[in-house]
Design an enzyme around this catalytic site. Sequence first.
Site, PDB file in Angstrom:
ATOM      1  N   ARG A  82      11.387  -5.760   4.231  1.00  0.00           N
ATOM      2  CA  ARG A  82      10.976  -4.360   4.201  1.00  0.00           C
ATOM      3  C   ARG A  82      11.857  -3.482   5.078  1.00  0.00           C
ATOM      4  O   ARG A  82      12.246  -3.846   6.173  1.00  0.00           O
ATOM      5  CB  ARG A  82       9.531  -4.245   4.680  1.00  0.00           C
ATOM      6  CG  ARG A  82       9.046  -2.811   4.710  1.00  0.00           C
ATOM      7  CD  ARG A  82       7.582  -2.739   4.633  1.00  0.00           C
ATOM      8  NE  ARG A  82       6.953  -2.985   5.922  1.00  0.00           N
ATOM      9  CZ  ARG A  82       5.654  -2.836   6.105  1.00  0.00           C
ATOM     10  NH1 ARG A  82       4.876  -2.483   5.115  1.00  0.00           N
ATOM     11  NH2 ARG A  82       5.138  -3.069   7.287  1.00  0.00           N
TER      12      ARG A  82
ATOM     13  N   LYS B 145       0.827  -1.215   0.000  1.00  0.00           N
ATOM     14  CA  LYS B 145       0.000   0.000   0.000  1.00  0.00           C
ATOM     15  C   LYS B 145       0.858   1.261   0.000  1.00  0.00           C
ATOM     16  O   LYS B 145       0.592   2.188  -0.751  1.00  0.00           O
ATOM     17  CB  LYS B 145      -0.896   0.042   1.244  1.00  0.00           C
ATOM     18  CG  LYS B 145      -1.980  -1.007   1.298  1.00  0.00           C
ATOM     19  CD  LYS B 145      -2.926  -0.750   2.473  1.00  0.00           C
ATOM     20  CE  LYS B 145      -2.249  -0.816   3.834  1.00  0.00           C
ATOM     21  NZ  LYS B 145      -1.830  -2.150   4.242  1.00  0.00           N
TER      22      LYS B 145
ATOM     23  N   ARG C 244      -9.415   0.814   8.623  1.00  0.00           N
ATOM     24  CA  ARG C 244      -8.972  -0.554   8.847  1.00  0.00           C
ATOM     25  C   ARG C 244     -10.021  -1.378   9.568  1.00  0.00           C
ATOM     26  O   ARG C 244      -9.807  -2.564   9.814  1.00  0.00           O
ATOM     27  CB  ARG C 244      -7.716  -0.514   9.714  1.00  0.00           C
ATOM     28  CG  ARG C 244      -6.440  -0.834   8.984  1.00  0.00           C
ATOM     29  CD  ARG C 244      -5.338  -0.777  10.025  1.00  0.00           C
ATOM     30  NE  ARG C 244      -4.180  -1.496   9.637  1.00  0.00           N
ATOM     31  CZ  ARG C 244      -3.133  -0.932   9.027  1.00  0.00           C
ATOM     32  NH1 ARG C 244      -3.150   0.314   8.695  1.00  0.00           N
ATOM     33  NH2 ARG C 244      -2.088  -1.666   8.754  1.00  0.00           N
TER      34      ARG C 244
ATOM     35  N   ARG D  87      11.233  -2.333  10.629  1.00  0.00           N
ATOM     36  CA  ARG D  87      10.243  -1.994  11.643  1.00  0.00           C
ATOM     37  C   ARG D  87      10.120  -3.124  12.660  1.00  0.00           C
ATOM     38  O   ARG D  87      10.191  -4.283  12.307  1.00  0.00           O
ATOM     39  CB  ARG D  87       8.889  -1.768  10.980  1.00  0.00           C
ATOM     40  CG  ARG D  87       8.657  -0.342  10.575  1.00  0.00           C
ATOM     41  CD  ARG D  87       7.506  -0.218   9.631  1.00  0.00           C
ATOM     42  NE  ARG D  87       6.300  -0.914  10.086  1.00  0.00           N
ATOM     43  CZ  ARG D  87       5.154  -0.853   9.440  1.00  0.00           C
ATOM     44  NH1 ARG D  87       5.054  -0.138   8.333  1.00  0.00           N
ATOM     45  NH2 ARG D  87       4.108  -1.496   9.878  1.00  0.00           N
TER      46      ARG D  87
END
Length: 210
Positions: free
Chosen positions: A123, A13, A88, A156
Amino acid sequence: MNLILLGAPGAGKGTQAEVICKALNIPAISTGNILREAIKNQTPLGMEAKTYMDGGKLVPDEIVINILKERLQADDCKNGFILDGFPRTVPQAEALDQMNVRIDRVVDIEVADEKITARLSGRRVCESCGASYHTQYKPSKVEGVCDACGGKTVQRKDDHPDTVKERLRVYHEQTEPLIDYYTKAGKLVVVEGQEEVADTTALTLKAVEA
Ligand code: ADP
Ligand code: ZN
């Protein structure tokens, strides 16, 4: 154009939001980035959000709804916006409807669960500006350094495998019902996430420009 990007964590996203942002010249609003910024600045909001986020849980509706309400009032949203990571939950979608914000289109980026874990482990995000990278699919030019601002790119905390599992569970339970919600509203466009980011990007642009 007022857009929503839907999709599981790791569906891409954020990357697609950046692409549309440049193509249509409208801001991409990521509630995740706003919350991470609050954590970095150790604000009361950040402190509260952190416990939920580190555990892979959603931050309570009331908190994120208020964040979004305020953000949408900024001048840069006048010509449109892209929501990345909001709504969400169904109550969040209902709150958005009650704000009298017209939503033109909801782009749902679909990626199978099996692929998500691999994607999230690679990521990296920029500590300073929030730009996202992937060691395999979208590496920064210099490893560990953000192309956009020169900041440090890091993994993260919630991209840890155990937390990813919980985020996926939460996604299926609380976010997936929105697919039905926006299908009924006649706004949903599905984009199948591709192996190559550029291929997904082409599909996304087609979905928002058509
Ligand atoms: P991802 O889509 O990869 O999970 P985000 O950056 O969008 O990443 O969100 C990270 C975390 O921030 C979520 O797991 C959740 O804890 C919190 N968060 C972000 N947006 C929302 C929202 N709309 N409602 C509740 N929690 C949110
Ligand atoms: Zn950066």
